[in-house]
Every structure is written in structure tokens, then in C-alpha cells.
Design an enzyme around this catalytic site. Sequence first.
Site, PDB file in Angstrom:
ATOM      1  N   ASP A   9      13.327  -9.389 -27.378  1.00 15.22           N
ATOM      2  CA  ASP A   9      12.625  -8.170 -27.776  1.00 15.22           C
ATOM      3  C   ASP A   9      11.269  -8.461 -28.405  1.00 15.22           C
ATOM      4  O   ASP A   9      11.021  -9.555 -28.911  1.00 15.22           O
ATOM      5  CB  ASP A   9      13.453  -7.395 -28.805  1.00 15.22           C
ATOM      6  CG  ASP A   9      14.674  -6.727 -28.215  1.00 15.22           C
ATOM      7  OD1 ASP A   9      14.985  -6.988 -27.033  1.00 15.22           O
ATOM      8  OD2 ASP A   9      15.325  -5.954 -28.942  1.00 15.22           O
ATOM      9  N   ASP A  10      10.409  -7.439 -28.396  1.00 12.52           N
ATOM     10  CA  ASP A  10       9.177  -7.350 -29.198  1.00 12.52           C
ATOM     11  C   ASP A  10       7.978  -8.088 -28.630  1.00 12.52           C
ATOM     12  O   ASP A  10       6.915  -8.100 -29.266  1.00 12.52           O
ATOM     13  CB  ASP A  10       9.409  -7.823 -30.639  1.00 12.52           C
ATOM     14  CG  ASP A  10      10.379  -6.933 -31.393  1.00 12.52           C
ATOM     15  OD1 ASP A  10      10.738  -5.864 -30.873  1.00 12.52           O
ATOM     16  OD2 ASP A  10      10.789  -7.320 -32.511  1.00 12.52           O
ATOM     17  N   HIS A  64      10.815  -1.390 -24.287  1.00 12.00           N
ATOM     18  CA  HIS A  64      11.149  -1.365 -25.718  1.00 12.00           C
ATOM     19  C   HIS A  64      10.304  -0.334 -26.465  1.00 12.00           C
ATOM     20  O   HIS A  64      10.119  -0.430 -27.679  1.00 12.00           O
ATOM     21  CB  HIS A  64      10.936  -2.761 -26.305  1.00 12.00           C
ATOM     22  CG  HIS A  64      11.653  -3.015 -27.597  1.00 12.00           C
ATOM     23  ND1 HIS A  64      12.930  -2.561 -27.860  1.00 12.00           N
ATOM     24  CD2 HIS A  64      11.270  -3.701 -28.726  1.00 12.00           C
ATOM     25  CE1 HIS A  64      13.298  -2.951 -29.074  1.00 12.00           C
ATOM     26  NE2 HIS A  64      12.310  -3.640 -29.621  1.00 12.00           N
ATOM     27  N   HIS A  71       7.084   0.369 -31.296  1.00 12.55           N
ATOM     28  CA  HIS A  71       8.219  -0.021 -32.147  1.00 12.55           C
ATOM     29  C   HIS A  71       8.461   0.995 -33.255  1.00 12.55           C
ATOM     30  O   HIS A  71       8.696   0.637 -34.418  1.00 12.55           O
ATOM     31  CB  HIS A  71       8.011  -1.422 -32.739  1.00 12.55           C
ATOM     32  CG  HIS A  71       9.305  -2.165 -32.947  1.00 12.55           C
ATOM     33  ND1 HIS A  71      10.088  -1.998 -34.076  1.00 12.55           N
ATOM     34  CD2 HIS A  71       9.966  -3.060 -32.178  1.00 12.55           C
ATOM     35  CE1 HIS A  71      11.157  -2.764 -33.992  1.00 12.55           C
ATOM     36  NE2 HIS A  71      11.110  -3.424 -32.841  1.00 12.55           N
ATOM     37  N   HIS A  82      14.447 -12.684 -29.957  1.00  5.62           N
ATOM     38  CA  HIS A  82      13.101 -12.100 -30.041  1.00  5.62           C
ATOM     39  C   HIS A  82      12.035 -13.120 -29.642  1.00  5.62           C
ATOM     40  O   HIS A  82      12.149 -14.298 -30.001  1.00  5.62           O
ATOM     41  CB  HIS A  82      12.823 -11.611 -31.467  1.00  5.62           C
ATOM     42  CG  HIS A  82      13.712 -10.492 -31.908  1.00  5.62           C
ATOM     43  ND1 HIS A  82      15.010 -10.695 -32.321  1.00  5.62           N
ATOM     44  CD2 HIS A  82      13.498  -9.153 -31.966  1.00  5.62           C
ATOM     45  CE1 HIS A  82      15.556  -9.525 -32.639  1.00  5.62           C
ATOM     46  NE2 HIS A  82      14.662  -8.579 -32.433  1.00  5.62           N
TER      47      HIS A  82
END
Length: 215
Positions: free
Chosen positions: A33-34, A84, A88, A174
Site C-alpha cells: 500500500d501507499d 488506494h 489517503h 507498504h
Amino acid sequence: MAQGSMTVPSIVKAPGTYYMTNTQEKIAALTFDDGPDPIDTPAVLDILKEKDVRATFFVLGKAAQTYPFLLKRLIKEGHEIGNHGYSHDYQQRRLVEEMNQTDQAVFAATGYHTYFYRPPGGFVSKSQLETTKRNGHVVALWSVDSKDWRNPGVKQITDNVVKNVFPGSIILMHDGGYRRTQTVKSLGPIIDALKARGYRLVTLSELRMLDAETK
């Protein structure tokens, strides 16, 4: 679970989300993620290439627009790109708009649309789940949390994955957000340990196909 309530998927698996596949086969999916991040994503990709492993990357739209060359590399090396959101935002106040912005950034760089959506933090309400489905995405959570976001140390990250993996599991890691040095250092040992236990690591789409084959 009451409608509109938020759930943490590592504790409660929200109905209607995808967080594992029912299988006896030793197979699991690595997800990140991210990202993409200009330092850590290439380091992760180098390790995956060396180990001959494909993974799924849930990218943020902001980063995707900034580093489209990393999205191109992801696709070129056989990985899958998930959505995603754009910024965020844990509350997902502009859920559809952010999903679409990120999907457009991915499509502009790669020619591929996103299929899986992972809400920031894994938080999803019943109404958000329904909205995501109407927008043509599957909400993908996880069943094994590496907890690399806590920076607990390389050995602890490795143990969090290796000691908790099971056939059909989805592993959370991540490659962006801030420096992921511990994640990078733990990735090789994680892959080696899983392979030594007989596991095959695949993309989310490949993992989900096993569910389709049993229905």
C-alpha cells in the site's frame, strides 16, 4: 455490525469484502500500500524480480500521477495495480471521485483500469462498500498484517507474516507513505521463508481465481 459503522479488518472481517481465498493449496498474495515511492518501490521491485514473485500494489492517485514510470515498471514486470484512493483520506469523503481519479492516473500510465479497491486504513462502512461495488470495484482487505507500518524491526515484520500465513491469505505490506527501510529489508527473508514452507506467491487476481474455480 451496524450500518455505517467502521471496522478494522485485521480484527473484524467486513461482510462482502475480499480478504482471503478458501483453498487448501499453499498459495498467498503479497500486497503493498501507499506507493509508488521513488526510493522504496524500486527497491521492493528489485527484490520481487530477483525472487521471481508477482505482487499487487495499491497505489495512491497523487503518487501515481507523480511517478507514472513506476506504474509502467509494475505492469512490465508482471505485477497488478490496485486502487488506494487519491489522497489517503481515512473518511473517504470523496470516495467515488478519488477512486476515479486514481483509476484515470493508472490508465493514463499503463492502459489498464483498476479492479480492486483498498480503503485507506482498511476502514469501510456498509454504505461505502455498496458504493464501491456500484463503481465496479471489489473491496480488498487483508488477512495477515505485517505491521510494517509500526516499524517494529525487520525480524518482527518477518515473524508477523511467516507465523500467521495460511493457505489463501492476503498479506499487507507498504512501499510508500514514508521511509519503508524495514519493509525492504524484511521482504527477501519473508519470501524465502514462505517458499521454504511450500508457498507460492501470486497476484490478487490469481488468488481470487481459486475461489471462482471452487464455485
